[in-house]
Design a protein around this motif. Structure first.
Motif, PDB file in Angstrom:
ATOM      1  N   ILE A 144       0.841  -1.198   0.000  1.00 12.93           N
ATOM      2  CA  ILE A 144       0.000   0.000   0.000  1.00 12.93           C
ATOM      3  C   ILE A 144       0.876   1.248   0.000  1.00 12.93           C
ATOM      4  O   ILE A 144       0.652   2.198  -0.737  1.00 12.93           O
ATOM      5  CB  ILE A 144      -0.929   0.005   1.235  1.00 12.93           C
ATOM      6  N   GLU A 145       1.928   1.218   0.807  1.00 14.03           N
ATOM      7  CA  GLU A 145       2.727   2.430   0.948  1.00 14.03           C
ATOM      8  C   GLU A 145       3.604   2.709  -0.272  1.00 14.03           C
ATOM      9  O   GLU A 145       3.842   3.864  -0.627  1.00 14.03           O
ATOM     10  CB  GLU A 145       3.524   2.398   2.248  1.00 14.03           C
TER      11      GLU A 145
ATOM     12  N   ALA B  53      -5.105   3.389   3.055  1.00 14.17           N
ATOM     13  CA  ALA B  53      -4.365   4.341   3.887  1.00 14.17           C
ATOM     14  C   ALA B  53      -5.206   5.589   4.159  1.00 14.17           C
ATOM     15  O   ALA B  53      -5.110   6.192   5.226  1.00 14.17           O
ATOM     16  CB  ALA B  53      -3.044   4.713   3.215  1.00 14.17           C
ATOM     17  N   ASP B  54      -6.019   5.999   3.201  1.00 11.39           N
ATOM     18  CA  ASP B  54      -6.910   7.149   3.414  1.00 11.39           C
ATOM     19  C   ASP B  54      -8.044   6.791   4.375  1.00 11.39           C
ATOM     20  O   ASP B  54      -8.443   7.589   5.212  1.00 11.39           O
ATOM     21  CB  ASP B  54      -7.508   7.623   2.084  1.00 11.39           C
ATOM     22  N   ILE B  55      -8.551   5.564   4.198  1.00 14.75           N
ATOM     23  CA  ILE B  55      -9.640   5.113   5.054  1.00 14.75           C
ATOM     24  C   ILE B  55      -9.182   5.047   6.503  1.00 14.75           C
ATOM     25  O   ILE B  55      -9.953   5.350   7.426  1.00 14.75           O
ATOM     26  CB  ILE B  55     -10.150   3.735   4.573  1.00 14.75           C
ATOM     27  N   ALA B  56      -7.919   4.695   6.695  1.00 15.96           N
ATOM     28  CA  ALA B  56      -7.392   4.511   8.048  1.00 15.96           C
ATOM     29  C   ALA B  56      -7.722   5.688   8.956  1.00 15.96           C
ATOM     30  O   ALA B  56      -7.967   5.515  10.147  1.00 15.96           O
ATOM     31  CB  ALA B  56      -5.882   4.300   7.977  1.00 15.96           C
ATOM     32  N   ALA B  57      -7.762   6.900   8.374  1.00 16.48           N
ATOM     33  CA  ALA B  57      -7.957   8.091   9.211  1.00 16.48           C
ATOM     34  C   ALA B  57      -9.426   8.502   9.320  1.00 16.48           C
ATOM     35  O   ALA B  57      -9.751   9.461  10.001  1.00 16.48           O
ATOM     36  CB  ALA B  57      -7.132   9.246   8.633  1.00 16.48           C
ATOM     37  N   ALA B  97     -16.145  -3.681   0.577  1.00 15.15           N
ATOM     38  CA  ALA B  97     -15.988  -4.411   1.834  1.00 15.15           C
ATOM     39  C   ALA B  97     -14.565  -4.949   1.966  1.00 15.15           C
ATOM     40  O   ALA B  97     -13.988  -4.971   3.058  1.00 15.15           O
ATOM     41  CB  ALA B  97     -16.998  -5.556   1.904  1.00 15.15           C
ATOM     42  N   GLY B  98     -13.989  -5.359   0.841  1.00 18.22           N
ATOM     43  CA  GLY B  98     -12.618  -5.865   0.850  1.00 18.22           C
ATOM     44  C   GLY B  98     -11.620  -4.776   1.192  1.00 18.22           C
ATOM     45  O   GLY B  98     -10.675  -4.981   1.951  1.00 18.22           O
ATOM     46  N   LEU B  99     -11.860  -3.587   0.624  1.00 11.52           N
ATOM     47  CA  LEU B  99     -10.975  -2.454   0.904  1.00 11.52           C
ATOM     48  C   LEU B  99     -11.025  -2.096   2.389  1.00 11.52           C
ATOM     49  O   LEU B  99     -10.000  -1.804   3.017  1.00 11.52           O
ATOM     50  CB  LEU B  99     -11.392  -1.257   0.048  1.00 11.52           C
ATOM     51  N   CYS B 106      -4.416  -3.783   7.961  1.00 10.45           N
ATOM     52  CA  CYS B 106      -3.153  -3.055   7.876  1.00 10.45           C
ATOM     53  C   CYS B 106      -3.081  -1.873   8.830  1.00 10.45           C
ATOM     54  O   CYS B 106      -2.002  -1.484   9.242  1.00 10.45           O
ATOM     55  CB  CYS B 106      -2.927  -2.560   6.453  1.00 10.45           C
ATOM     56  N   TYR B 107      -4.215  -1.279   9.152  1.00 11.27           N
ATOM     57  CA  TYR B 107      -4.173  -0.059   9.961  1.00 11.27           C
ATOM     58  C   TYR B 107      -5.113  -0.102  11.159  1.00 11.27           C
ATOM     59  O   TYR B 107      -5.390   0.936  11.760  1.00 11.27           O
ATOM     60  CB  TYR B 107      -4.503   1.159   9.088  1.00 11.27           C
ATOM     61  N   ASN B 108      -5.632  -1.264  11.474  1.00 11.15           N
ATOM     62  CA  ASN B 108      -6.574  -1.387  12.588  1.00 11.15           C
ATOM     63  C   ASN B 108      -7.725  -0.406  12.495  1.00 11.15           C
ATOM     64  O   ASN B 108      -8.149   0.173  13.500  1.00 11.15           O
ATOM     65  CB  ASN B 108      -5.854  -1.173  13.931  1.00 11.15           C
TER      66      ASN B 108
END
Lengths: 471, 147, 240
Positions: A144-145, B53-57, B97-99, B106-108
């Protein structure tokens, strides 16, 4: 609330289809690899000004818009008969490298790593990027990164857009800002760490795949890729070099002479065209393009770390590794190269120059633009009238070049791994893993959404479907 | 239309689809209009892993996508939970849903998510949205505001 | 601005009293009152044509809607410039314009700088209720510097008027009627063959969409220099 399921596949027109026919005794009789192709694109652009082509072709594909933008802009440069400012060429190469990193990261981590890290025979329901993230979260995060790194460069250069219009005929629309340069340089070390540990991990697993390495499309084909004047790796510009199965030089073609080197066979029905090396015909002129082809054709990469990795690769598998399984390895080496190249470009004096665009009217009736897209050689070829209105367009995309070679590889893998008398899980997956090694993206040749719907059918001698694998 | 994007500061809208395939652009179009209303939006041709990574926040994630399974002109609002369901073995993209699951692994990521399926039926090469699709887009925008 | 010595009339714009010379239009009165009326075919300094009908207003005592740009003010007139009914009609007009030809914004040179696109966003056009016509229309690339893309033309006739009254060349005209109307150069010649064209580019800068553009502009790159052209047209109008 009504319960529904969303099936994106239902809106897709093109598809790939593999049929494996068995003999009475259960051995593989023959295999077929078909790709259907969507038409209408040429009609869509007829009469439009040539300089709209980068913007239009970039929308063919959501996966690699930058590749089409670059190839199209280069074709427009040829129609204008201009040499673009050196800084513009560097900036185009910079965004191209970012895209290669991003695209290879997707192919490796998202599509192939599940096979590699979880294993070819792993539960198919969980043998995917999500199964990978559950078991190998660090590797999934690395993927991803790395993608994010590429994406951020693209956004920094071309704006936060799905289809950036920064790459224009004659150069690029605006120069690189010094803060953007600083920002990219700052993020670069993290990306390089990721690729270093990924290469180490990959090399440590290679022994587990000896059988796949042996039997994944090792049949002899030629190789084709762009090279620089010294015969080394080039992604953005150069001559198309055709090399034999052992890497021997067979011929070079300037981009505008591609027609003399490449012929396009029309296969049965409406299937995608199948390019081959014209002087040798089919089957001797079947060639492969893409990461492995580029490394096999090139003398070296031209950057220190990638060249060290390339040397080790050749030490392990010979000067011209033939197995298509090595596309994965080649992708990782190319990510290393692209990251080094990004650093080199950013450190080149003049990268911040403001002269980044040449302007001219249409000065040629015909133009060709070629780049090495992440998946292989991408050719755009346009004809225009005296005013610059599009009369004709031909696009040869990477997956097109590889069409015949994929078909051959499928046959080899099927013959080796499929035993009609003893069907077991994982057999068809190896056929599909072979296709995946080429990272085919048929959006450009088939449809818009970057999905390759693939159906693999195993048919008995009587024609009954014994087994099936669908994407 | 009253929209208070501020109400949910950590909401992320992701509109996806192809901009040159008729109604397939419904998701990006709706997201484009929502970004003018102050929503944090990402527009994509399809769902790719780095969106995790965007969703993580984000505390709330809203996907907007064209759908042939909802009547043209209509929309369906579906609560989504992360699920380890991948798309096909050759697909370069993910399901919503997979994303989300990827963001979890990956980011809890912990949060809520919705898919707004925008009823469409015309996906020919071309840039114009069909009339029903445009109607559905307007509905989708209202639905996002009302969520 | 009201000139001295002219007969003045008093009218109400959305209830507000405005005094101005009788020769002025409702659109000018609204501007004095600081009211926004959307327009497309209006261009400061050019004679109005009433081509787009986007500026329709309600005038009390008149059953139908009137275009603000071509309706002169009258003593005691009471005008409503904005209402749900007007908003609905204006949206409908934009939708009809969008449905009539091929406005492919994503690949258009004027994407992001287009008056039609901006107004559609501003007036909340979220859907086009009419079937798109997808006409097959030509792109005229014959001029060495400029391009006429009929697909993006909304027949506002700003090009026709600016060329005739400001440049004085009168290259452009509108051919045929109704749905068949087309902007043509000279006697329906390719633009590059139009001997009357001076190549000044005023029509390009007057065009609200991507119908007229400079050659070689990539997607989204065509920005029109409207402000300068307005200044020139206004000066010319005052002198005339």
């Amino acid at each position: 609330m009504k319960k529904i399921t969303i099936a994106p596949v239902s809106r897709i027109e093109g598809h790939a289809h593999i049929t494996i026919h068995l003999r009475e005794d259960g051995e593989v009789e023959s295999t077929q690899f078909h790709v259907t192709q969507v038409r209408g694109f040429e009609k869509f652009v007829e009469g439009r000004p040539y300089y709209e082509m980068p913007g239009i072709t970039a929308r063919i594909c959501g996966i690699c818009p930058i590749s089409h933008l670059l190839a199209s802009a280069k074709t427009c440069d040829a129609l204008m008969a201009v040499r673009i400012p050196p800084t513009a060429a560097m900036l185009r190469e910079l965004i191209h490298c970012a895209q290669v990193v991003q695209s290879h990261a997707l192919s490796f981590f998202h599509l192939s790593a599940p096979d590699l890290l979880l294993g070819m025979d792993f539960d198919p329901a969980r043998r995917n990027v999500l199964g990978l993230a559950a078991k190998w979260p660090e590797q999934a995060r690395d993927g991803i990164e790395l993608r994010k790194f590429g994406q951020q460069i693209i956004e920094r250069l071309a704006g936060e857009r799905v289809h950036p219009s920064w790459i224009v005929p004659g150069g690029v629309a605006s120069p690189l800002e010094s803060e953007a340069r600083e920002e990219i340089l700052q993020r670069l070390p993290h990306a390089r760490e990721i690729i270093r540990r990924t290469l180490e991990l990959y090399k440590s697993m290679l022994d587990r795949f000896a059988e796949e390495v042996e039997n994944f499309g090792t049949s002899a084909t030629m190789w084709a890729a762009l090279v620089d004047p010294a015969g080394n790796l080039q992604l953005y510009d150069g001559r198309i070099r055709f090399a034999g199965m052992n890497g021997e030089l067979i011929g070079d073609a300037a981009p505008e002479q591609y027609g003399g080197a490449i012929a396009e066979a029309s296969l049965a029905d409406s299937y995608m065209k199948a390019p081959y090396y014209r002087p040798l015909g089919i089957p001797n002129g079947i060639y492969r393009v893409g990461p492995l082809a580029r490394l096999n054709v090139a003398g070296c990469c031209g950057t220190p770390e990638a060249d060290r990795e390339l040397a080790e690769f050749r030490q392990r598998f010979g000067r011209v590794p033939a197995s298509s399984f090595h596309y994965h390895y080649a992708r990782l080496i190319e990510i290393t190269y692209a990251l080094e190249r990004i650093k080199q470009l950013l450190d080149t004096p003049g990268i911040l120059d403001s002269q980044v665009r040449a302007r001219a009217e249409v000065n040629a009736a015909e133009g060709v633009g070629v780049i090495e897209a992440p998946r292989g050689t991408l050719i755009h070829h346009y004809k225009v009238d005296a005013n610059g209105a599009m009369k004709w367009a031909n696009l040869i995309v990477a997956t097109g070049h590889n069409n015949l070679a994929i078909g051959r590889g499928v046959e080899q893998v099927a013959r080796h791994f499929i035993d009609g008398n003893r069907l077991r899980e994982g057999m068809l997956n190896r056929v599909s893993a072979l296709v995946r090694a080429f990272d085919p993206c048929l959006s450009c040749s088939t449809h818009a959404s970057g999905v390759l719907p693939l159906r693999i059918e195993l048919r008995s001698a009587s024609g009954a479907v014994l087994d099936e694998l669908r994407s | 239309m009253s929209c208070e994007a501020e109400r949910c500061p950590s909401a992320l809208v992701i509109g996806y689809g192809s901009s040159l395939r008729g109604d397939d652009q419904a998701g990006p179009m709706a997201a484009g209009q929502l970004s003018r209303l102050g929503f944090a939006c990402r527009v994509a041709a399809q769902l790719t892993p780095e969106l995790a990574a965007d969703i993580a926040a984000a505390r709330r994630v809203i996907f907007l996508d064209a759908s042939v399974e909802v009547a043209p002109g209509e929309i369906a609002v579906l609560p989504l939970t992360p699920q380890p369901v991948a798309s096909g073995p050759f697909d370069h993209h993910l399901t919503p849903a997979g994303l989300l699951q990827l963001a979890v692994d990956c980011y809890n990521w912990r949060g809520e998510a919705y898919l707004i399926a925008i009823g469409c039926d015309r996906f020919a090469l071309g840039e114009n949205c069909s009339t029903p699709a445009q109607r559905a887009i307007a509905r989708a925008i209202r639905a996002v505001c009302d969520l | 601005m009201p000139e001295a010595g002219q007969k003045k009339v008093s009218i109400r714009i959305d209830g507000e009293l405005v005094q101005l010379p009788a020769s002025h239009t409702i659109l000018q009165a609204a501007a004095m009152a600081g009211r926004f009326i959307p327009t497309l075919c209006h261009f400061d300094g050019l004679a109005d044509a009433g081509a787009c009908r986007l500026c329709v207003v309600e005038v009390s005592g008149v059953a139908r809607l009137l275009p603000a740009c071509t309706t002169p003010v009258q003593e005691g007139m009471s005008v409503v410039t904005d209402s749900p009914k007007l908003a609905a009609y204006r949206r409908m007009i934009l939708e009809l314009l969008l449905a009539e030809r091929n406005h492919v914004c994503a690949v258009c040179v004027s994407n992001g700088h287009c008056e039609l696109q901006n107004l559609a966003a501003q007036l909340g056009v979220a859907s086009v209720r009419y079937p798109y016509r997808y006409p097959k229309l030509p792109v005229d690339l014959s001029h060495p510097r400029f391009v006429l893309d009929q697909n993006r033309c909304i027949l506002c006739s700003r090009c026709v008027r600016v060329c005739a009254s400001v440049e004085g060349a009168h290259v452009w005209n509108v051919m045929s009627r109704g749905i068949h109307s087309m902007v043509v150069a000279d006697l329906n010649d390719p633009w590059g063959d139009a001997s009357s064209c001076t190549g000044c580019g005023k029509c390009v800068n007057a065009c609200p969409t991507g119908a007229l553009s400079e050659k070689g502009q990539a997607v989204e790159e065509m920005m029109k220099n409207t402000a300068q052209l307005v200044t020139i047209a206004m000066r010319k109008a005052v002198r005339a």
